[in-house]
Design a protein around this motif. Structure first.
Motif, PDB file in Angstrom:
ATOM      1  N   PRO A   1     -12.573  19.880   9.834  1.00 40.64           N
ATOM      2  CA  PRO A   1     -12.544  21.244   9.289  1.00 40.64           C
ATOM      3  C   PRO A   1     -11.191  21.641   8.689  1.00 40.64           C
ATOM      4  N   TYR A   2     -10.099  21.129   9.254  1.00 43.38           N
ATOM      5  CA  TYR A   2      -8.772  21.444   8.705  1.00 43.38           C
ATOM      6  C   TYR A   2      -8.585  20.794   7.333  1.00 43.38           C
ATOM      7  N   THR A   3      -8.997  19.537   7.199  1.00 41.83           N
ATOM      8  CA  THR A   3      -8.908  18.861   5.900  1.00 41.83           C
ATOM      9  C   THR A   3      -9.763  19.581   4.869  1.00 41.83           C
ATOM     10  N   GLU A  57       0.831  -1.202   0.000  1.00 41.12           N
ATOM     11  CA  GLU A  57       0.000   0.000   0.000  1.00 41.12           C
ATOM     12  C   GLU A  57       0.874   1.264   0.000  1.00 41.12           C
ATOM     13  N   THR A  58       0.281   2.382  -0.445  1.00 38.82           N
ATOM     14  CA  THR A  58       0.908   3.686  -0.279  1.00 38.82           C
ATOM     15  C   THR A  58       0.032   4.518   0.647  1.00 38.82           C
ATOM     16  N   LEU A  59       0.588   4.903   1.795  1.00 40.55           N
ATOM     17  CA  LEU A  59      -0.123   5.813   2.699  1.00 40.55           C
ATOM     18  C   LEU A  59       0.441   7.211   2.480  1.00 40.55           C
ATOM     19  N   GLY A  60      -0.408   8.154   2.083  1.00 38.55           N
ATOM     20  CA  GLY A  60       0.014   9.544   1.929  1.00 38.55           C
ATOM     21  C   GLY A  60      -0.075  10.268   3.261  1.00 38.55           C
ATOM     22  N   LEU A  61       0.964  11.004   3.623  1.00 40.04           N
ATOM     23  CA  LEU A  61       0.960  11.801   4.852  1.00 40.04           C
ATOM     24  C   LEU A  61       1.070  13.268   4.452  1.00 40.04           C
ATOM     25  N   VAL A  62       0.000  14.025   4.675  1.00 41.18           N
ATOM     26  CA  VAL A  62      -0.037  15.413   4.198  1.00 41.18           C
ATOM     27  C   VAL A  62      -0.244  16.391   5.353  1.00 41.18           C
ATOM     28  N   GLY A  63       0.066  17.648   5.082  1.00 41.23           N
ATOM     29  CA  GLY A  63      -0.081  18.711   6.076  1.00 41.23           C
ATOM     30  C   GLY A  63       0.833  19.858   5.684  1.00 41.23           C
ATOM     31  N   GLY A  74       1.732  18.182  14.733  1.00 39.29           N
ATOM     32  CA  GLY A  74       2.268  16.989  15.374  1.00 39.29           C
ATOM     33  C   GLY A  74       1.298  15.845  15.568  1.00 39.29           C
ATOM     34  N   GLN A  75       0.030  16.029  15.200  1.00 42.43           N
ATOM     35  CA  GLN A  75      -0.958  14.965  15.407  1.00 42.43           C
ATOM     36  C   GLN A  75      -1.688  14.633  14.106  1.00 42.43           C
ATOM     37  N   ILE A  76      -2.065  13.359  13.949  1.00 37.68           N
ATOM     38  CA  ILE A  76      -2.911  12.987  12.810  1.00 37.68           C
ATOM     39  C   ILE A  76      -4.350  13.265  13.193  1.00 37.68           C
ATOM     40  N   ILE A  77      -5.025  14.089  12.379  1.00 38.44           N
ATOM     41  CA  ILE A  77      -6.389  14.495  12.715  1.00 38.44           C
ATOM     42  C   ILE A  77      -7.438  13.813  11.844  1.00 38.44           C
ATOM     43  N   GLU A  78      -7.001  13.251  10.710  1.00 45.46           N
ATOM     44  CA  GLU A  78      -7.930  12.487   9.875  1.00 45.46           C
ATOM     45  C   GLU A  78      -7.155  11.454   9.075  1.00 45.46           C
ATOM     46  N   LEU A  79      -7.748  10.269   8.951  1.00 47.60           N
ATOM     47  CA  LEU A  79      -7.142   9.173   8.185  1.00 47.60           C
ATOM     48  C   LEU A  79      -8.272   8.448   7.469  1.00 47.60           C
ATOM     49  N   ALA A  80      -8.160   8.331   6.147  1.00 47.58           N
ATOM     50  CA  ALA A  80      -9.259   7.746   5.374  1.00 47.58           C
ATOM     51  C   ALA A  80      -8.753   7.228   4.041  1.00 47.58           C
ATOM     52  N   PRO A  81      -9.503   6.320   3.392  1.00 46.14           N
ATOM     53  CA  PRO A  81      -9.187   5.963   2.011  1.00 46.14           C
ATOM     54  C   PRO A  81      -9.218   7.207   1.140  1.00 46.14           C
ATOM     55  N   ARG A  82      -8.401   7.202   0.090  1.00 45.56           N
ATOM     56  CA  ARG A  82      -8.187   8.414  -0.706  1.00 45.56           C
ATOM     57  C   ARG A  82      -9.474   9.044  -1.245  1.00 45.56           C
ATOM     58  N   ASP A  83     -10.270   8.270  -1.973  1.00 47.53           N
ATOM     59  CA  ASP A  83     -11.426   8.867  -2.659  1.00 47.53           C
ATOM     60  C   ASP A  83     -12.452   9.473  -1.696  1.00 47.53           C
ATOM     61  N   PRO A  84     -12.864   8.752  -0.629  1.00 51.15           N
ATOM     62  CA  PRO A  84     -13.804   9.379   0.310  1.00 51.15           C
ATOM     63  C   PRO A  84     -13.254  10.658   0.950  1.00 51.15           C
ATOM     64  N   LEU A  85     -11.931  10.662   1.238  1.00 53.32           N
ATOM     65  CA  LEU A  85     -11.350  11.852   1.872  1.00 53.32           C
ATOM     66  C   LEU A  85     -11.395  13.065   0.944  1.00 53.32           C
ATOM     67  N   TYR A  86     -11.085  12.856  -0.328  1.00 52.13           N
ATOM     68  CA  TYR A  86     -11.082  13.985  -1.268  1.00 52.13           C
ATOM     69  C   TYR A  86     -12.499  14.419  -1.643  1.00 52.13           C
ATOM     70  N   LEU A  87     -13.443  13.463  -1.666  1.00 51.22           N
ATOM     71  CA  LEU A  87     -14.821  13.811  -2.033  1.00 51.22           C
ATOM     72  C   LEU A  87     -15.559  14.462  -0.883  1.00 51.22           C
ATOM     73  N   GLU A  88     -15.330  13.947   0.336  1.00 51.80           N
ATOM     74  CA  GLU A  88     -16.074  14.466   1.488  1.00 51.80           C
ATOM     75  C   GLU A  88     -15.176  14.482   2.730  1.00 51.80           C
ATOM     76  N   MET A 126      -2.070  15.601   8.806  1.00 49.10           N
ATOM     77  CA  MET A 126      -1.367  15.935  10.049  1.00 49.10           C
ATOM     78  C   MET A 126      -1.455  17.429  10.325  1.00 49.10           C
ATOM     79  N   TYR A 127      -1.637  17.756  11.587  1.00 51.86           N
ATOM     80  CA  TYR A 127      -1.658  19.170  11.992  1.00 51.86           C
ATOM     81  C   TYR A 127      -0.992  19.282  13.355  1.00 51.86           C
TER      82      TYR A 127
END
Length: 332
Positions: A254-256, A47-53, A236-250, A233-234
């Protein structure tokens, strides 16, 4: 692209990386910079896990702490069920070939006094007992894999473009047949025209060699292209973790939502209707995070409870995790 149903290769739980703050003549410990603060996630095989912030949120520190390039303050990291943080020096050396890193700046991460062959061959010198002939054959094989001309083997890093240097870094990371690679913003220092080539190369290598990636980036469009799941990430903490498509669609947090509202739309009509969420204020200092939720000082949906109690990071929908009081009621 994979779904997260396979075997867990990387298990990170409660990872903390604090840098001490000292003051005065006697260097008295007066506080900590909480660069990574209680981070937990799993990465599955292949798998590829993207870590963004945004810059300074602790993404790169998290990646380095997982590989124990930094000594974490607390937490556990298991790679293939083996605890990286509890390993002694000899055990850690034996584990190193399985976990590698592609660094952000290809100029800074390659020794200017070494030839390409010496750079790619260095891990082989350290961890294998190959003959000179076999080693050279392996170096040529790696250069072929990343699209570098074998005739360049005796050249030095300054003779290459940024994209070619990053290919050298990728070849070095692949030398010992790793299963897990941390890609620390591998395209950030490259021209836009070269970025897609490097990402396509990483994807091609993943398919061919069965690699697992932690892909650290602040380029949300590129993460959408390469990642199977995304962690946001915000401070120093992970605030949301989800499969790619659901995260980008919805996006839920609030930070995401604010992050994704800043991504331009290629379609001119969609771009016209895109609504930016502008966050007010600055990111608080990781040396003095706010009480309660880290995001409460800038959140457009802040409530009183957000300033008092830190939200728990929990599953709100199958495979979707979020740390936000707006979704606390829905926790099982």
């Amino acid at each position: 692209m994979l779904d997260a149903t396979g075997k867990a290769l990387i298990e990170v739980s409660g990872l903390k990386m604090y840098f001490p703050i000292t003051a005065g003549v006697f260097r008295k410990h007066v506080g900590d910079v909480k660069a990574v603060d209680n981070v937990s996630f799993t990465i599955y095989e292949g798998e590829t896990l993207g870590l963004v912030g945004e810059s300074g949120c602790g993404k790169s520190t998290c990646g380095r702490a997982i590989l124990r390039l930094y000594e974490p303050t607390a937490g556990a990291v298991r790679i293939d069920s083996k605890d990286v943080l509890a390993a002694d020096a000899n055990t850690l050396r034996e584990m190193r070939p399985k976990m590698q890193m592609v660094f952000q700046d290809p100029q800074a991460s390659l020794n200017p006094r070494m030839t390409v062959a010496a750079i790619i061959g260095e891990p082989l010198d350290e961890h294998t007992s190959l003959s000179k002939k076999d080693k050279l054959a392996r170096i040529y094989e790696l250069m072929d894999q990343v699209g570098l001309n074998r005739d360049f083997a005796n050249r030095y890093p300054h003779e290459f473009s940024g994209g070619q240097r990053q290919r050298i870094g990728i070849a070095r990371a692949l030398a010992l047949n790793p299963t897990f690679i941390v890609c620390d913003e591998p395209i950030a220092a490259l021209d836009v025209s070269i970025q897609a080539q490097v990402v396509n190369l990483l994807e091609e290598l993943q398919d061919r060699l069965g690699l697992t990636y932690l892909f650290i980036s602040h380029d949300l469009s590129m993460v959408r292209h390469i990642a199977d799941r995304v962690a946001v990430m915000y401070l120093g903490q992970i605030i949301e973790l989800a499969p790619r498509d659901p995260l980008y669609l919805e996006p839920l947090h609030p930070y995401t939502q604010a992050l994704l509202s800043a991504v331009p739309e290629p379609d001119p009509e969609a771009e016209k209707s895109r609504r930016r969420i502008i966050l007010k204020g600055d990111v608080p200092s990781p040396a003095n995070p706010p009480k309660g939720c880290n995001f409460c000082t800038r959140c457009p949906k802040v409530m009183d409870i957000c300033r008092q109690i830190e939200p728990t990071f929990h599953e709100v929908q199958p495979g979707r995790y979020v740390a936000c009081h707006l979704y606390q009621e829905t926790a099982g």
